[in-house]
Design a protein around this motif. Structure first.
Motif, PDB file in Angstrom:
ATOM      1  N   GLY A   1      -7.532 -14.577  -4.470  1.00 13.81           N
ATOM      2  CA  GLY A   1      -6.054 -15.295  -4.248  1.00 13.81           C
ATOM      3  C   GLY A   1      -5.781 -15.892  -5.744  1.00 13.81           C
ATOM      4  N   VAL A   2      -6.636 -15.578  -6.836  1.00 14.18           N
ATOM      5  CA  VAL A   2      -6.161 -16.117  -8.105  1.00 14.18           C
ATOM      6  C   VAL A   2      -4.980 -15.140  -8.666  1.00 14.18           C
ATOM      7  CG1 VAL A   2      -6.916 -16.385 -10.420  1.00 14.18           C
ATOM      8  CG2 VAL A   2      -8.312 -16.992  -8.581  1.00 14.18           C
ATOM      9  N   ASP A   3      -3.858 -15.848  -8.971  1.00 14.28           N
ATOM     10  CA  ASP A   3      -2.573 -15.099  -9.446  1.00 14.28           C
ATOM     11  C   ASP A   3      -2.957 -14.568 -11.089  1.00 14.28           C
ATOM     12  OD1 ASP A   3      -0.314 -14.506 -10.980  1.00 14.28           O
ATOM     13  OD2 ASP A   3       0.670 -16.397 -10.637  1.00 14.28           O
ATOM     14  N   PRO A   4      -3.089 -13.243 -11.072  1.00 14.14           N
ATOM     15  CA  PRO A   4      -3.592 -12.488 -12.309  1.00 14.14           C
ATOM     16  C   PRO A   4      -2.599 -12.876 -13.360  1.00 14.14           C
ATOM     17  CG  PRO A   4      -2.485 -10.913 -10.785  1.00 14.14           C
ATOM     18  CD  PRO A   4      -2.399 -12.251 -10.127  1.00 14.14           C
ATOM     19  N   ASP A   5      -1.353 -13.475 -13.370  1.00 14.75           N
ATOM     20  CA  ASP A   5      -0.356 -13.773 -14.612  1.00 14.75           C
ATOM     21  C   ASP A   5      -0.963 -15.231 -15.084  1.00 14.75           C
ATOM     22  OD1 ASP A   5       1.113 -11.662 -14.340  1.00 14.75           O
ATOM     23  OD2 ASP A   5       2.546 -12.681 -12.742  1.00 14.75           O
TER      24      ASP A   5
END
Ligand code: PMM
Length: 288
Positions: A159-163
């Motif tokens: 669920g971590v935003d890659p951005d």
């Protein structure tokens, strides 16, 4: 990124900022000197270091995070523990710097995903106490790239935003000096991963080894010139964030680089196989 270790045993500033008021004072100095963010750590990661109890880590870092955040200083928390990261974010930290790349605590990915803050994902293989046993690579740059991508995939799946992810090759973490130099010299290959890069070379022992005169290794605080040189070369190769102890020296070195580039000629002709001949006029920025 200015380094502020509130530990008794970090290799460079260990023991200097154990009293929270002194640590806050030093953090204000780092910010005043131009650090964009002050990185607070409560557990040493020096080779051979043993983990501290989570309660002790919290006791060390929280008053300092609170003190600096209350004065408007952007603070990052240098921890491998989700519980510490969570508490520090609640106390005002704005970034999580995890030298274990999420491997030190299975709960870290959830914590960072929920908090929606920038996260420094560092290449790491094993806890400090025996990381030297894990310093075996085929091609260190290719292996670090692959392992960083695996970690990035795992974090994104959680669920971590890659951005929001910043990548760090983890100089000195299960790396020999030769590995560190190869990673620095081939930073362009890490840039290809498409995420911002953070470099933490400041005062590390591979610089001590480089500067040693026989067996006489200069102490960490005498390695700032070499650190500044690495910072400039890393910035030139595309590093976005430099984690350093000596902020004024780093800023001076980066100003030299900026002035040099503004004058029109990049000091390194990275992607131009043939540098222009001295009699050629350079009219535009040279691609790197
Ligand atoms: N190195 C240290 C601590 N934290 N964080 C990141 N992201 N990258 C590093 O290379 C790094 C780090 C160890 O150095 P210190 O004792 O000076 O803090």
């Amino acid at each position: 990124m200015g380094v502020l270790n509130v530990t008794p045993d970090s290799f460079s500033d260990g023991g200097r900022y154990l009293v929270p008021a002194r640590a806050v004072e030093h953090g204000l100095v780092l910010a005043g000197q131009g650090a964009d963010v002050v990185d607070i750590g409560g557990e040493s990661t020096r080779p051979g270091a043993r983990p501290v109890p989570v309660r002790e880590e919290l006791r060390r870092v929280l008053p300092v995070v609170r003190g600096l955040a209350a004065r408007g200083v952007p603070v990052s928390i240098d921890t491998m523990r989700a519980r510490v990261a969570e508490a520090a974010l609640e106390a005002g930290a704005v970034l999580v710097n995890d030298v274990s790349g999420g491997l030190g605590d299975p709960d870290m990915a959830r914590c960072v995903a929920a908090a929606r803050v920038p996260y420094v994902l560092t290449h790491w293989r094993a806890p400090s106490r025996d990381m030297h046993r894990f310093a075996g690579y085929g091609d260190v740059v290719a292996d670090v790239r692959t392992e960083l991508l695996h970690r990035l995939d795992a974090l994104v799946a959680a669920g971590v935003d890659p951005d929001r992810v910043i990548l760090d090759p983890g100089l000195g973490f299960a790396k020999t000096p030769t590995h560190n130099w190869q990673l620095l010299a081939r930073l362009d290959e890490l840039r290809e991963l498409g995420r911002p890069l953070l470099i933490g070379a400041s005062r590390k022992s591979f610089l001590g080894r480089l500067l040693a005169d026989g067996d006489a290794v200069p102490p960490p605080e005498h390695r700032d010139g070499a650190t500044a040189a690495v910072s400039v070369l890393a910035a030139l190769a595309g590093a976005d964030c430099l984690r350093v102890h000596d902020v004024p020296g780093t800023i001076a070195a980066l100003r030299v680089l900026a002035a040099w580039e503004t004058a029109g000629v990049s000091p390194m002709f990275r992607s131009a196989p043939t540098p222009p001949r001295p009699d050629e006029t350079v009219t535009g920025p040279i691609p790197r």
